[in-house]
Design an enzyme around this catalytic site. Structure first.
Site, PDB file in Angstrom:
ATOM      1  N   SER A 157       0.839  -1.194   0.000  1.00  0.00           N
ATOM      2  CA  SER A 157       0.000   0.000   0.000  1.00  0.00           C
ATOM      3  C   SER A 157       0.872   1.242   0.000  1.00  0.00           C
ATOM      4  O   SER A 157       1.969   1.234   0.583  1.00  0.00           O
ATOM      5  CB  SER A 157      -0.909   0.017   1.236  1.00  0.00           C
ATOM      6  OG  SER A 157      -1.537   1.281   1.395  1.00  0.00           O
ATOM      7  N   TYR A 170      -1.907  -0.279  10.243  1.00  0.00           N
ATOM      8  CA  TYR A 170      -1.926  -0.697   8.837  1.00  0.00           C
ATOM      9  C   TYR A 170      -0.716  -0.137   8.099  1.00  0.00           C
ATOM     10  O   TYR A 170      -0.017  -0.864   7.388  1.00  0.00           O
ATOM     11  CB  TYR A 170      -3.221  -0.222   8.185  1.00  0.00           C
ATOM     12  CG  TYR A 170      -3.332  -0.565   6.721  1.00  0.00           C
ATOM     13  CD1 TYR A 170      -3.731  -1.840   6.318  1.00  0.00           C
ATOM     14  CD2 TYR A 170      -3.052   0.377   5.737  1.00  0.00           C
ATOM     15  CE1 TYR A 170      -3.840  -2.159   4.976  1.00  0.00           C
ATOM     16  CE2 TYR A 170      -3.161   0.069   4.390  1.00  0.00           C
ATOM     17  CZ  TYR A 170      -3.552  -1.192   4.014  1.00  0.00           C
ATOM     18  OH  TYR A 170      -3.652  -1.517   2.679  1.00  0.00           O
TER      19      TYR A 170
END
Length: 268
Positions: A157, A170
């Site tokens: 990501s 995250y």
């Protein structure tokens, strides 16, 4: 008398095989369909009964274009389960050329609210997003190496590059996954290439499964506005890049490819 001719070797080559974690939905499902369209057999994995029907639909989509599929329940945080699924994939499909680590998890927690993010959430997130790819790569290493064209593609990501995203847990897990990608690329060369793709916001990706419709729409609008291209990506775009990196980029390893519509250019 005519000499004996050797048996014909002009028949179709065996289809290569890919194992994709988290492939019942989102980017993983798009990867399964893309590899199948490109002539690959596909191992589709899903976490539990909640996504079993979706996994079966992905399998049907892949079979409709000629792929042989194998659907397996898999918690990537369970090392024994990772090894069992890898062994089953090799036994059923005759080998394994590519692993796509797409399984992921998150919860939306404001970065400034430190008290809302406890150790348990950090550990839960890291177990799936970081330990899972490590365990799956280790479980598939022997088969990937034996294939002569082994490749691992980690779905990371842009949050792991910018320190942004749905939560600090995250972002940290994806940043660590990027580092793991570099380390594995060195450790597994030359037999196996290891790369990562770092998308920005993906419509139909992980946020769509953890946000309600209104929240999702608001985040999507913000991401469109923040990116220099004024758009967000679709899961199929990430899948197309994953296939290319795995199948058509023999000189690429240890790369973390940003696919964020230029979001990083506005991060200063």
């Amino acid at each position: 008398m005519s000499p004996l001719l050797p048996p014909s070797t002009t028949g179709p080559a065996p289809r290569p095989a890919v194992l994709i974690t988290g492939s019942a939905t989102g980017i993983g499902a798009a990867c399964a369909r893309e590899f199948a369209r490109q002539g690959w057999n596909v191992v589709i994995t899903h976490l539990d009964a909640a996504t079993a029907d979706e996994a079966q639909q992905v399998a049907r989509d892949c079979e409709a274009v000629g792929a042989t599929t194998l659907v397996q329940a898999l918690d990537v945080g369970d090392d024994a389960a990772c090894r069992a699924v890898a062994a089953t994939a090799v036994a059923r499909l005759g080998g394994l050329q590519v692993l796509v680590n797409s399984a992921g998890t998150t919860r939306f927690v404001p970065h400034e609210d430190l008290d809302a993010l406890d150790a348990a959430e950090f550990q839960r997130t890291s177990q799936v997003n970081l330990v899972g790819p490590w365990q799956m790569t280790r479980a598939c290493r022997e088969a990937l190496s034996a294939s002569g064209q082994g490749a691992v593609v980690n779905i990371s990501s842009i949050g792991g590059v910018l320190g942004r995203g749905s939560s600090l847990a995250y972002a940290a897990s994806k940043g660590a996954l990027n580092t793991l990608t570099l380390g594995l690329a060195r450790a597994l060369a030359p037999a196996i290439r290891v790369n990562a793709i770092a998308p920005g916001f993906v419509d139909g990706g992980l946020p769509s499964r953890v946000l309600d419709a209104a929240q999702h729409g608001a985040v999507l609008a913000r991401q469109q506005q923040a990116s220099v291209l004024g758009r967000v990506s679709q899961a199929e775009e990430v899948a197309a890049l994953a296939w290319f990196v795995a199948a058509r980029a023999p000189g690429m390893t240890g790369a973390v490819l940003l696919m964020d519509n230029g979001l990083h250019l506005n991060a200063g």
